[in-house]
Design a protein around this motif. Structure first.
Motif, PDB file in Angstrom:
ATOM      1  N   ARG A  37       0.404  -0.573  -0.040  1.00  0.00           N
ATOM      2  CA  ARG A  37      -0.266   0.321  -0.023  1.00  0.00           C
ATOM      3  C   ARG A  37       0.935   1.205  -0.048  1.00  0.00           C
ATOM      4  O   ARG A  37       2.252   1.087   0.545  1.00  0.00           O
ATOM      5  CB  ARG A  37      -0.742   0.330   1.214  1.00  0.00           C
ATOM      6  N   THR A  38       0.441   2.539  -0.603  1.00  0.00           N
ATOM      7  CA  THR A  38       1.040   3.779  -0.266  1.00  0.00           C
ATOM      8  C   THR A  38      -0.209   4.818  -0.297  1.00  0.00           C
ATOM      9  O   THR A  38      -0.987   4.204  -0.117  1.00  0.00           O
ATOM     10  CB  THR A  38       1.605   3.624  -1.875  1.00  0.00           C
ATOM     11  N   VAL A  39       0.986   6.286   0.560  1.00  0.00           N
ATOM     12  CA  VAL A  39       0.124   7.455   0.662  1.00  0.00           C
ATOM     13  C   VAL A  39      -0.278   8.025  -0.452  1.00  0.00           C
ATOM     14  O   VAL A  39       0.966   8.071  -0.663  1.00  0.00           O
ATOM     15  CB  VAL A  39       0.781   7.914   1.926  1.00  0.00           C
ATOM     16  N   ALA A  85       7.036  13.993   3.879  1.00  0.00           N
ATOM     17  CA  ALA A  85       5.898  14.465   4.263  1.00  0.00           C
ATOM     18  C   ALA A  85       4.238  13.617   4.398  1.00  0.00           C
ATOM     19  O   ALA A  85       4.189  13.443   5.097  1.00  0.00           O
ATOM     20  CB  ALA A  85       5.635  15.477   3.807  1.00  0.00           C
ATOM     21  N   PRO A  86       4.652  12.885   3.154  1.00  0.00           N
ATOM     22  CA  PRO A  86       3.351  12.814   3.739  1.00  0.00           C
ATOM     23  C   PRO A  86       3.194  10.835   4.059  1.00  0.00           C
ATOM     24  O   PRO A  86       1.921  11.013   4.645  1.00  0.00           O
ATOM     25  CB  PRO A  86       3.420  11.855   1.599  1.00  0.00           C
ATOM     26  N   LEU A  87       4.323  10.343   4.202  1.00  0.00           N
ATOM     27  CA  LEU A  87       4.098   9.614   5.277  1.00  0.00           C
ATOM     28  C   LEU A  87       4.268   9.872   7.015  1.00  0.00           C
ATOM     29  O   LEU A  87       2.945   9.516   7.577  1.00  0.00           O
ATOM     30  CB  LEU A  87       5.467   8.517   5.035  1.00  0.00           C
ATOM     31  N   LYS A  88       4.434  10.680   7.088  1.00  0.00           N
ATOM     32  CA  LYS A  88       4.503  11.312   8.511  1.00  0.00           C
ATOM     33  C   LYS A  88       2.669  12.055   8.306  1.00  0.00           C
ATOM     34  O   LYS A  88       2.278  12.052   9.173  1.00  0.00           O
ATOM     35  CB  LYS A  88       5.019  12.585   8.590  1.00  0.00           C
ATOM     36  N   HIS A  89       2.570  12.430   7.527  1.00  0.00           N
ATOM     37  CA  HIS A  89       0.751  13.190   7.805  1.00  0.00           C
ATOM     38  C   HIS A  89       0.152  11.949   8.218  1.00  0.00           C
ATOM     39  O   HIS A  89      -1.004  11.886   8.113  1.00  0.00           O
ATOM     40  CB  HIS A  89       0.803  14.047   5.892  1.00  0.00           C
ATOM     41  N   PHE A  90       0.097  10.513   7.476  1.00  0.00           N
ATOM     42  CA  PHE A  90      -0.705   9.343   7.917  1.00  0.00           C
ATOM     43  C   PHE A  90      -0.179   9.035   8.770  1.00  0.00           C
ATOM     44  O   PHE A  90      -1.240   8.880   9.388  1.00  0.00           O
ATOM     45  CB  PHE A  90      -0.339   8.434   6.528  1.00  0.00           C
ATOM     46  N   PRO A 131       7.678   6.294  16.455  1.00  0.00           N
ATOM     47  CA  PRO A 131       5.890   6.075  16.500  1.00  0.00           C
ATOM     48  C   PRO A 131       5.285   5.059  16.273  1.00  0.00           C
ATOM     49  O   PRO A 131       4.585   4.360  16.683  1.00  0.00           O
ATOM     50  CB  PRO A 131       5.288   7.151  14.886  1.00  0.00           C
ATOM     51  N   LEU A 132       6.382   3.887  15.640  1.00  0.00           N
ATOM     52  CA  LEU A 132       6.057   2.431  15.902  1.00  0.00           C
ATOM     53  C   LEU A 132       6.020   1.663  17.420  1.00  0.00           C
ATOM     54  O   LEU A 132       5.454   1.052  17.460  1.00  0.00           O
ATOM     55  CB  LEU A 132       7.126   1.914  15.243  1.00  0.00           C
ATOM     56  N   LEU A 133       6.469   2.983  17.530  1.00  0.00           N
ATOM     57  CA  LEU A 133       7.569   2.838  19.352  1.00  0.00           C
ATOM     58  C   LEU A 133       5.983   2.475  19.733  1.00  0.00           C
ATOM     59  O   LEU A 133       5.305   1.907  21.310  1.00  0.00           O
ATOM     60  CB  LEU A 133       8.878   3.020  19.699  1.00  0.00           C
TER      61      LEU A 133
END
Length: 199
Positions: A37-39, A85-90, A131-133
């Motif tokens: 999947r992508t963002v 930014a797109p991944l951080k925004h998601f 953020p995963l943590l």
């Protein structure tokens, strides 16, 4: 069949190629499959929003992809030593998933690509791990038992898979980069499979 969500943002194609190699590695583990999947890109408010479906490549991620996955592998190019930014925004929009524990106890890993050898790969990988943590994921890296980590002259890190595109932004992966990406996919899938057997 349990699925590992391989979620990424790719601009020049390098991160997408790493994602496909990671997916190959996941598929080498019995009973496991990859869900790519992508963002969507992030645009200033004066520009038109991204279409609801990408023109090519992986579909955009949905909330159910996170709920249904047995593990998560995030990928992004580097932007000044940080994720794009797109991944951080998601990720910043996952408050409901954080509150409900959607990703708690799921294995997770990260991957990246940079234009230069010293373009911030490890800081980018670490920035994606934070953020995963917070979501309660179990971080998985590439151990030095993968001997290519000690000999590669291109990408690859104990923090996650990576690619060095060089000055020409070449999306072609080296043999070492491909092998280490597959190793990361295998490792996350194997951990997810073993965790699933204990539940």
């Amino acid at each position: 069949m349990a699925e590992i969500l391989v979620l990424y943002y790719s601009r020049g194609g390098s991160v997408a190629r790493l994602a496909r190699q990671i997916a190959r590695g996941i598929g080498e583990v019995e009973g496991m499959a990859a869900r790519l999947r992508t963002v969507p890109p992030v645009a200033p408010v004066t520009q038109q929003a991204a279409p609801p479906v990408p023109e090519d490549g992986a579909p955009y991620v949905e909330a159910r992809d996170l709920a249904e996955c047995a593990g998560l592998i995030l990928g992004s190019p580097t932007r000044f030593g940080n994720m794009a930014a797109p991944l951080k925004h998601f990720i910043d929009g996952l408050g409901a998933e954080w509150a409900s524990g959607t990703l708690v106890d799921k294995p997770a890993a990260v991957f990246t690509s940079t234009a230069t050898q010293h373009g911030g790969q490890e800081s980018t990988l670490l920035s994606m791990q934070l953020p995963l943590l917070h979501h309660g994921c179990l971080l998985v890296g590439i151990p030095f038992t993968e001997t290519l980590l000690s000999t590669t002259r291109t990408g690859g890190s104990p923090y996650g898979a990576s690619h060095v595109a060089g000055g020409s932004d070449d999306p072609t992966l080296s043999d070492d980069e491909s092998a280490l990406a597959r190793a990361l996919g295998r490792r996350v899938a194997d951990v997810a499979r073993r965790l699933g057997e204990r539940r």
